[in-house]
Design a protein around this motif. Structure first.
Motif, PDB file in Angstrom:
ATOM      1  N   UNK A 180      40.424  50.440  31.778  1.00 17.48           N
ATOM      2  CA  UNK A 180      40.259  49.702  32.902  1.00 17.48           C
ATOM      3  C   UNK A 180      39.736  47.975  32.877  1.00 17.48           C
ATOM      4  N   UNK A 181      39.798  47.001  32.854  1.00 18.26           N
ATOM      5  CA  UNK A 181      39.779  45.703  32.347  1.00 18.26           C
ATOM      6  C   UNK A 181      40.016  45.253  33.950  1.00 18.26           C
ATOM      7  N   UNK A 182      38.518  44.373  34.691  1.00 17.15           N
ATOM      8  CA  UNK A 182      38.488  44.004  35.610  1.00 17.15           C
ATOM      9  C   UNK A 182      38.571  42.431  35.452  1.00 17.15           C
ATOM     10  N   UNK A 183      39.046  41.363  35.537  1.00 22.05           N
ATOM     11  CA  UNK A 183      38.653  39.662  35.089  1.00 22.05           C
ATOM     12  C   UNK A 183      38.624  38.917  35.799  1.00 22.05           C
ATOM     13  N   UNK A 184      37.667  38.074  36.159  1.00 21.39           N
ATOM     14  CA  UNK A 184      36.929  37.336  37.295  1.00 21.39           C
ATOM     15  C   UNK A 184      36.593  36.697  36.851  1.00 21.39           C
ATOM     16  N   UNK A 235      28.422  40.168  39.871  1.00 22.49           N
ATOM     17  CA  UNK A 235      27.736  41.405  38.339  1.00 22.49           C
ATOM     18  C   UNK A 235      26.697  42.269  38.801  1.00 22.49           C
ATOM     19  N   UNK A 236      26.615  42.160  39.940  1.00 26.70           N
ATOM     20  CA  UNK A 236      25.707  43.638  40.314  1.00 26.70           C
ATOM     21  C   UNK A 236      25.630  44.405  40.761  1.00 26.70           C
ATOM     22  N   UNK A 237      27.140  44.466  41.802  1.00 25.65           N
ATOM     23  CA  UNK A 237      27.985  45.728  42.142  1.00 25.65           C
ATOM     24  C   UNK A 237      28.778  46.151  40.589  1.00 25.65           C
ATOM     25  N   UNK A 238      29.001  45.498  40.057  1.00 28.62           N
ATOM     26  CA  UNK A 238      30.171  45.609  38.883  1.00 28.62           C
ATOM     27  C   UNK A 238      29.134  46.607  37.972  1.00 28.62           C
ATOM     28  N   UNK A 239      27.942  46.374  37.623  1.00 27.48           N
ATOM     29  CA  UNK A 239      27.035  46.795  37.147  1.00 27.48           C
ATOM     30  C   UNK A 239      26.763  48.592  37.212  1.00 27.48           C
ATOM     31  N   UNK A 240      26.729  48.818  38.259  1.00 28.11           N
ATOM     32  CA  UNK A 240      26.774  49.559  39.096  1.00 28.11           C
ATOM     33  C   UNK A 240      27.942  51.093  38.657  1.00 28.11           C
ATOM     34  N   UNK A 268      44.813  48.964  43.904  1.00 27.94           N
ATOM     35  CA  UNK A 268      45.386  48.962  42.045  1.00 27.94           C
ATOM     36  C   UNK A 268      43.322  48.824  42.246  1.00 27.94           C
ATOM     37  N   UNK A 269      43.127  47.741  42.426  1.00 26.97           N
ATOM     38  CA  UNK A 269      42.052  47.075  43.300  1.00 26.97           C
ATOM     39  C   UNK A 269      40.269  48.210  43.703  1.00 26.97           C
ATOM     40  N   UNK A 270      41.071  48.692  44.565  1.00 25.08           N
ATOM     41  CA  UNK A 270      39.998  50.169  45.704  1.00 25.08           C
ATOM     42  C   UNK A 270      40.053  50.747  44.331  1.00 25.08           C
ATOM     43  N   UNK A 271      41.080  51.026  43.763  1.00 26.41           N
ATOM     44  CA  UNK A 271      41.611  52.611  42.963  1.00 26.41           C
ATOM     45  C   UNK A 271      40.483  52.368  41.844  1.00 26.41           C
ATOM     46  N   UNK A 308      34.660  39.204  47.310  1.00 22.35           N
ATOM     47  CA  UNK A 308      34.146  40.052  48.445  1.00 22.35           C
ATOM     48  C   UNK A 308      34.545  41.186  47.372  1.00 22.35           C
ATOM     49  N   UNK A 309      35.776  41.869  47.896  1.00 26.48           N
ATOM     50  CA  UNK A 309      36.217  42.725  47.269  1.00 26.48           C
ATOM     51  C   UNK A 309      35.405  43.427  46.108  1.00 26.48           C
ATOM     52  N   UNK A 310      35.183  42.461  44.887  1.00 24.60           N
ATOM     53  CA  UNK A 310      34.718  43.168  43.373  1.00 24.60           C
ATOM     54  C   UNK A 310      33.040  43.462  43.915  1.00 24.60           C
TER      55      UNK A 310
END
Ligand code: ADP
Ligand code: MG
Length: 426
Positions: free
Chosen positions: A345-349, A238-243, A210-213, A410-412
């Motif tokens: 898809x929504x990822x919430x942290x 933030x930096x990774x998800x901006x990609x 799920x998260x990897x996908x 760390x996954x995110x």
């Protein structure tokens, strides 16, 4: 990073010994009575354990529990640094700290939940563990002592890893189901994989799927909601998800550093002055990548950080000098809920405000509700976010709530997780 890893279903474990790394790092009562205050993590491991036993494996389970200090000298040094009187730092006291982190209560609870005996070893790789592992029969389960009682555990000492793997014998298998510990390269979470074929259990399988996908091949639009207390602890995310995201929503305490960076006044709100430039860099990166970056328009503020503080609404860029932002306001809630509505898809942290105080929980509650109502795949990462969703009663409405706090962060961040990287690729 490759998230497509072999699982227990891809190996034959019948008649074999399986070294199973679990996350039995459960909270214990502070009074040293050995009472487990929440057995969620033990319950979470049951499907994999039951499956292995049903398949005719002999299961050698292991986990760390708390943060014992396996060296007396180091323990005494750390205590002295904390200001403890050196004369009071006896071996007996140190041994008591270890005793409090023995696996007895875990073995007992696991045995109750499984409805069968759990053999407990007195050590990790010592004579008792070796004898008990050698005698273990298919369909039986044993538990090793706290892996962190061994000095080599956190150092990922190859000798220790080899000895642990040796307990499972020449045709043994290593199964990892400790998602909460996969971000650590320790002997029991990563090192052992050098000596045994290594696959995931069901918990890690689900996290990767799920998260990897969502990270590798998300159903779009991908909306990431980031909050919590500090920019500094979320920079990597933030930096990774901006990609990869289409929209990034910022809330929580970190929003005020963004507001200040944009020339706003934030009063006494949580502020990390060292990160102002970084916030502007991220705003520029979002523009460059065509990612919509949403910041709060209004905030519920308070004169003091307290549950009884009276909430006062202010525009996000003009918070008075004597007020602090505690939650997102109604206009912001509306904008954020709208952004989530048509997401794939929504990822919430990270919570949107100080949700622990009921007067400032509305932003977090409204976002949780919006997630509960959308058709999107909804993923919650982060310890406090998971707690908030559960506390507000939306847990069963989410697609997935990650079981690992630090590991899910760390996954995110897109980091390689040593406890995942060491597993066999599919
Ligand atoms: P997670 O564990 O989900 O990654 P964090 O640990 O980053 O989340 O942040 C959670 C904490 O952030 C909560 O305890 C919450 O009270 C705090 N928080 C959220 N908004 C604010 C705010 N405006 N001011 C101070 N603290 C906040
Ligand atoms: Mg946290």
């Amino acid at each position: 990073m490759n998230y497509n890893k072999k699982t227990v279903k891809d190996v034959d474990v019948k008649g074999k010994k399986v070294l199973l790394r679990c996350d039995f790092n459960v909270p214990m009562a502070k009074d040293g009575s050995g009472v487990i205050t929440d057995d969620k993590r033990i319950r979470a491991a049951l499907p994999t354990i039951q499956y292995l036993l049903d398949q005719g494996a002999a299961v050698i389970a292991c986990s760390h529990l708390g943060k014992p200090e396996p060296s007396f000298d180091k323990w005494a040094k750390k205590q002295a640094e904390k200001g403890k009187d050196p004369a009071s730092l006896t071996k007996e006291k140190w041994e008591k700290t270890l005793e409090a982190l023995c696996m007895e209560p875990v073995a007992k609870r696991l045995s109750e939940l499984l409805g069968r005996d759990v053999v407990l070893a007195a050590d990790v790789v010592g004579p008792d563990a070796q004898a008990k592992a050698a005698a273990l029969q298919p369909g039986q389960i044993m538990l090793l002592q706290n892996t962190r009682f061994e000095k080599g555990e956190t150092k990922n000492d190859p000798e220790l890893a080899k000895a642990m793997a040796g307990l499972a014998g020449a045709d043994g298998v290593y199964v990892s189901d400790a998602f909460g510990a996969v971000h650590r390269a320790h002997a029991s979470t990563a090192g052992v994989a050098a000596y045994l074929p290594a696959v995931s259990g069901f918990l890690i399988e689900k996290e990767l799927e799920i998260m990897g996908g969502a990270l590798a091949n998300p159903k779009r639009p991908l909306v990431a909601i980031l909050g919590g207390s500090k920019v500094s602890s979320k920079i990597g995310v933030i930096n990774h998800l901006l990609d990869i995201a289409d929209t990034i929503i910022i809330g929580g305490g970190m929003a005020y550093t963004f507001a200040k960076a944009q020339g706003g006044s934030v009063g006494t709100s949580l502020l990390e002055s060292d990160w102002l430039d970084y916030c502007n860099d991220m705003i520029a990166k979002a523009k460059e990548k065509g990612v919509a970056l949403l910041l709060p328009e209004d905030n519920l503020c308070a004169a003091e950080f307290s549950a009884d503080a009276v909430p006062v609404l202010h525009s996000a860029m003009t918070i008075p000098d004597d007020m602090m932002g505690m939650d997102i306001g109604p206009k912001t809630i509306e904008a954020y809920a709208a952004a989530v509505k048509n997401a794939g898809t929504v990822i919430w942290n990270g919570p949107m405000g100080v949700f622990e105080f009921p007067s400032f929980a509305e932003g977090t509650r409204a976002v949780a509700k919006a997630l509960a109502e959308t058709d999107a795949i909804t993923i919650i990462g982060g310890g406090d976010s998971a707690a908030a969703v559960a506390q507000l009663g939306f847990a069963d409405k989410m697609t997935h709530i990650s079981t690992g706090g630090g590991a899910s962060l760390e996954f995110l961040e897109g980091k390689e997780l040593p406890g995942v990287a060491c597993l066999l690729d599919k």
